[in-house]
Every structure is written in structure tokens, then in C-alpha cells.
Motif scaffolding. Structure first.
Motif, mmCIF file in Angstrom:
data_model
loop_
_atom_site.group_PDB
_atom_site.id
_atom_site.type_symbol
_atom_site.label_atom_id
_atom_site.label_comp_id
_atom_site.label_asym_id
_atom_site.label_seq_id
_atom_site.Cartn_x
_atom_site.Cartn_y
_atom_site.Cartn_z
ATOM 1 N N THR A 256 0.821 -1.217 0.000
ATOM 2 C CA THR A 256 0.000 0.000 0.000
ATOM 3 C C THR A 256 0.851 1.261 0.000
ATOM 4 N N GLY A 257 2.168 1.094 0.179
ATOM 5 C CA GLY A 257 3.038 2.256 0.203
ATOM 6 C C GLY A 257 4.365 1.936 0.841
ATOM 7 N N ALA A 258 5.070 2.980 1.249
ATOM 8 C CA ALA A 258 6.383 2.839 1.871
ATOM 9 C C ALA A 258 6.555 3.902 2.943
ATOM 10 N N VAL A 259 7.228 3.524 4.013
ATOM 11 C CA VAL A 259 7.587 4.485 5.055
ATOM 12 C C VAL A 259 8.977 5.010 4.721
ATOM 13 N N VAL A 260 9.075 6.292 4.430
ATOM 14 C CA VAL A 260 10.321 6.918 4.000
ATOM 15 C C VAL A 260 10.727 7.965 5.031
ATOM 16 N N SER A 261 11.835 7.690 5.705
ATOM 17 C CA SER A 261 12.328 8.589 6.759
ATOM 18 C C SER A 261 11.204 8.951 7.733
ATOM 19 N N GLY A 262 10.415 7.939 8.096
ATOM 20 C CA GLY A 262 9.356 8.124 9.081
ATOM 21 C C GLY A 262 8.022 8.566 8.524
ATOM 22 N N GLU A 263 7.969 8.946 7.259
ATOM 23 C CA GLU A 263 6.721 9.418 6.651
ATOM 24 C C GLU A 263 6.166 8.336 5.731
ATOM 25 N N THR A 264 4.866 8.084 5.837
ATOM 26 C CA THR A 264 4.234 7.064 5.007
ATOM 27 C C THR A 264 3.757 7.651 3.685
ATOM 28 N N LEU A 265 4.232 7.062 2.578
ATOM 29 C CA LEU A 265 3.796 7.446 1.242
ATOM 30 C C LEU A 265 2.915 6.332 0.693
ATOM 31 N N SER A 266 1.779 6.680 0.140
ATOM 32 C CA SER A 266 0.857 5.680 -0.393
ATOM 33 C C SER A 266 1.090 5.454 -1.879
ATOM 34 N N ALA A 267 0.842 4.242 -2.329
ATOM 35 C CA ALA A 267 0.982 3.916 -3.755
ATOM 36 C C ALA A 267 0.202 2.649 -4.069
ATOM 37 N N GLU A 268 -0.171 2.496 -5.335
ATOM 38 C CA GLU A 268 -0.823 1.279 -5.803
ATOM 39 C C GLU A 268 0.198 0.229 -6.220
ATOM 40 N N GLU A 269 1.366 0.690 -6.633
ATOM 41 C CA GLU A 269 2.438 -0.208 -7.063
ATOM 42 C C GLU A 269 3.763 0.312 -6.516
ATOM 43 N N ILE A 270 4.646 -0.609 -6.194
ATOM 44 C CA ILE A 270 5.985 -0.231 -5.744
ATOM 45 C C ILE A 270 7.004 -1.013 -6.548
ATOM 46 N N VAL A 271 8.000 -0.303 -7.061
ATOM 47 C CA VAL A 271 9.111 -0.917 -7.788
ATOM 48 C C VAL A 271 10.352 -0.836 -6.909
ATOM 49 N N VAL A 272 10.946 -1.969 -6.615
ATOM 50 C CA VAL A 272 12.205 -1.998 -5.869
ATOM 51 C C VAL A 272 13.338 -2.146 -6.873
ATOM 52 N N ALA A 273 14.073 -1.047 -7.058
ATOM 53 C CA ALA A 273 15.206 -1.014 -7.995
ATOM 54 C C ALA A 273 16.379 -0.346 -7.302
ATOM 55 N N ALA A 274 16.643 -0.789 -6.088
ATOM 56 C CA ALA A 274 17.624 -0.126 -5.228
ATOM 57 C C ALA A 274 18.966 -0.845 -5.193
ATOM 58 N N GLY A 275 19.254 -1.646 -6.231
ATOM 59 C CA GLY A 275 20.560 -2.296 -6.311
ATOM 60 C C GLY A 275 20.849 -3.147 -5.094
ATOM 61 N N ALA A 276 22.032 -2.953 -4.513
ATOM 62 C CA ALA A 276 22.460 -3.762 -3.370
ATOM 63 C C ALA A 276 21.559 -3.578 -2.160
ATOM 64 N N GLY A 277 20.816 -2.480 -2.125
ATOM 65 C CA GLY A 277 19.898 -2.244 -1.015
ATOM 66 C C GLY A 277 18.552 -2.915 -1.171
ATOM 67 N N SER A 278 18.316 -3.560 -2.308
ATOM 68 C CA SER A 278 17.002 -4.140 -2.588
ATOM 69 C C SER A 278 16.596 -5.271 -1.645
ATOM 70 N N PRO A 279 17.499 -6.216 -1.310
ATOM 71 C CA PRO A 279 17.060 -7.322 -0.440
ATOM 72 C C PRO A 279 16.478 -6.861 0.891
ATOM 73 N N ALA A 280 17.098 -5.878 1.518
ATOM 74 C CA ALA A 280 16.605 -5.415 2.823
ATOM 75 C C ALA A 280 15.223 -4.790 2.689
ATOM 76 N N ILE A 281 14.996 -4.050 1.603
ATOM 77 C CA ILE A 281 13.689 -3.424 1.395
ATOM 78 C C ILE A 281 12.639 -4.480 1.088
#
Length: 357
Positions: A179-204
Motif C-alpha cells: 500500500t506504500g512505503a515508510v520513508v524517513s518516518g513518513e508514510t507514502l501511499s501507492a498502488e504499485e511499488i518498484v524496488v530497484a535499489a541495487g544492493a539495497g534491494s534485499p533489505a527493502i
């Protein structure tokens, strides 16, 4: 009239930037989130080689060839892209293996020219020791990595995307769907999320219960101070891959992905730079400026992961090592799949689900 699909793209390297641009161009409402700003983490450490070269099965070659063509298309849409089809000279294999590579790829339609020392010296006049046998592919090129990612993101912003610098704490879910992502403590809403964060992707991805089988081997690359032109294109010699950037820097690694930095990266960089300098005629005044050690996001079997994540609705994964080559095709195909449900046949082998089999 339906409202635009809201998509969060996590990662502002070359892959995240391309996906964000293609989604925005297709009419999605896009928010790009990056902890490091435009350019990402792995992208600045890239050798930036665009190619469909050796060591891959034909099915992967076909994806890479398509991606090379998509670079030409993308450059027409975003003229600011620092793209150069400078050609690549390769002699980083024993002659028998080099000939086998040339024969195989020629049969697939790759534009390979077999060259002797005289021709190699014409292609790269400043090589101290031109090889007796090499292969040359005039259609290979480079895209200056950080500038390319920044140009794509800037054009995406012009088209309506927004770019946020912040750390992704976790993904949010409801009834098996993001439904979204918590970014630096703030919740952002979305219908779709793309994880393209390279080496940081597994943790996300793990915050949504998704395991990404990813290795992150280090790769050291040396960067000279800007210098007058010494190289015309890419050179892949034995344990020395080098090119000259648009601003005149010679960048080099013990291979195109960068080499093992060892226990003392600074000493390894000095040794590599000495080898680089010795390989080039007219490099007396070439000076080492800095070295980088990048951590290459490499799926466990070496091939890209570009697909939806089974079991979690609205979550799309895009991680790979060959980001520079594949970026425009992955951006185009991912946008179509996310917005239209259409999966390109060239992506068929690269679903995350293959690791569960």
C-alpha cells in the motif's frame, strides 16, 4: 477518465531512473525515492559499457541486443543523454576462446570484426602494445552513468514525477498487497511499488516478506584526472579494461566490473593505475585522481531479476548487474507490465519465481 496509477520507484540509479521515466512518460503518477539522490550507489561505480558481448547464452544476448536498440530510441526522446557509440576492442581472452566467441556471436548477428595488430593500432593509436589478434565491435558504446541517470530523472520530473531523498524504512502492506512505503518516518501511499535499489534491494524487499537471492561483490575502478584524448573507445585487455570519459578521465578496472580491491584498496588502485599508465603512449602526465569501490548487485545465478514478486500484490522487482546495458529495455518492459499487465517475451527467463523452483 480514470486517475493515473500511483507508483513509487525505490532507487535512483540507472535502472530506477529508466523505469521512473518510462512510467511517467506512459502517464503514471511516479514518486522516486532514493537514499543517495540521483545516480544511486552502484551506478557511479559503473564502467558504463553498453554491449551484448561474450559469456552469455543466446536468449540473454537477445535481450541485450534489444536493449542496445532501445538506447538509440531513448536518446531521441531525451537528447541530453551522454551516449556515445565509440566501439569496443577486446583481447581479454586466449586466441582460441576469442575466436570461438567471435564465431558464435557473428552467427547471432553481432557486428564483430577480427583485427590484427595493424588494425588494432589504427583503432587505438595510443596502445603501447597492440594485440596480434583482437575483435572489434563498432556498435558498442557507453552512457556516462551518473549524468544519464540524472538526465532521465530530470526529464521525468519535467513530465510530472517527483523525486524524494530519504531512507526507506519499510514497505506497508494490507491483505497481501503493498500500500506504500515508510520513508524517513513518513508514510507514502501507492498502488504499485518498484524496488530497484541495487544492493539495497534485499533489505527493502524483506520488509514485505520477499527474499532476493543477491550477491554484492566489490569492484575497484581507478579514475584519472582529466587528460587530453588518449582512447577512442573501450579497450578490454588482459586484466585491464579501460576507457576515457566525456570529461577526459581514463577509468580502468582489472575487468569491466572492477576488480577485487584486496585488503588495501588504495595500494591496489595505485598498482592498477601504474599498469594503465604503462599501457598508453603519451600518458606521462596522466595522474590518478581517485578510486571507487562499488558493490555490484548480482542475482545468485548472474542474470537479472525483473518481475512481479509472487505472493505480494503490487510489488515489482528490478535488480541486475548489467544495469547500464539493460536500462532502457528494462524501463520500457517494466512500465508496460506494471501499467498494462503485458510481460515482454524477452523477460520470460528473468522472473524472481525461478529461484523458488
Amino acid at each position: 477518465m480514470s486517475s493515473p496509477k500511483q507508483v513509487i520507484v525505490i532507487g535512483a540509479g540507472i535502472i530506477g531512473a529508466s523505469i521512473a521515466w518510462h512510467l511517467t512518460k506512459a502517464g503514471a503518477g511516479v514518486t522516486v525515492v532514493s537514499g543517495s539522490g540521483a545516480g544511486g550507489v552502484a551506478t557511479p561505480n559503473s564502467f558504463a559499457w553498453i554491449n551484448a558481448s561474450w559469456g552469455n547464452p543466446e536468449i540473454y544476448f537477445r535481450l541485450r541486443i534489444r536493449a542496445m536498440a532501445e538506447w538509440t530510441r531513448l536518446a531521441k526522446d531525451v537528447p541530453e543523454l551522454p551516449l556515445a557509440w565509440c566501439g569496443g576492442l577486446c583481447f581479454d581472452l586466449p586466441p582460441d576462446r576469442l575466436e570461438a566467441y567471435a564465431a558464435e556471436h557473428s552467427s547471432w548477428g553481432y557486428g564483430i570484426e577480427r583485427v590484427d595488430a595493424k588494425r588494432a593500432g589504427e583503432i587505438e593509436p595510443n596502445l603501447v602494445a597492440p594485440p596480434d589478434f583482437a575483435v572489434y565491435v563498432a556498435e558498442e558504446g557507453v552512457a556516462e552513468p551518473v549524468a544519464t541517470a540524472k538526465a532521465l530523472l530530470a526529464d521525468a520530473e519535467r513530465l510530472g514525477a517527483r523525486v524524494i531523498v530519504g531512507a526507506v524504512d519499510r514497505l506497508t502492506l494490507s491483505i497481501g498487497k503493498v500500500t506504500g512505503a515508510v520513508v524517513s518516518g513518513e508514510t507514502l501511499s501507492a498502488e504499485e511499488i518498484v524496488v530497484a535499489a541495487g544492493a539495497g534491494s534485499p533489505a527493502i524487499a524483506a520488509t514485505a516478506g520477499i527474499e532476493l537471492p543477491l550477491d554484492t561483490p566489490p569492484g575497484l575502478i581507478v579514475h584519472s584526472r582529466p587528460h587530453r584524448k588518449l582512447l577512442n573507445g573501450l579497450v578490454h585487455a588482459e586484466r585491464l579494461h579501460m576507457r576515457q570519459t566525456a570529461e577526459g578521465r581514463i577509468i580502468a578496472g582489472s575487468d569491466f566490473a572492477g576488480g577485487d580491491p584486496g585488503e588495501n584498496a588504495e595500494a591496489t588502485a595505485r598498482e592498477l593505475f601504474a599498469v594503465t599508465k604503462a599501457a598508453l603512449r603519451g600518458a606521462d602526465r596522466l595522474e590518478l585522481d581517485f578510486h571507487t569501490v562499488g558493490y555490484r548487485p548480482t542475482p545468485a545465478d548472474g542474470f537479472p531479476i525483473v518481475s512481479r514478486a509472487d505472493g505480494v500484490g503490487g510489488l515489482y522487482i528490478a535488480v541486475m548487474h548489467s544495469g547500464i546495458t539493460l536500462a532502457p529495455a528494462v524501463g520500457l518492459f517494466a512500465a508496460r507490465e506494471i501499467l498494462e499487465g503485458e510481460r515482454d517475451v524477452l523477460l520470460a527467463p528473468y522472473a524472481l519465481s525461478r529461484f523458488a523452483q
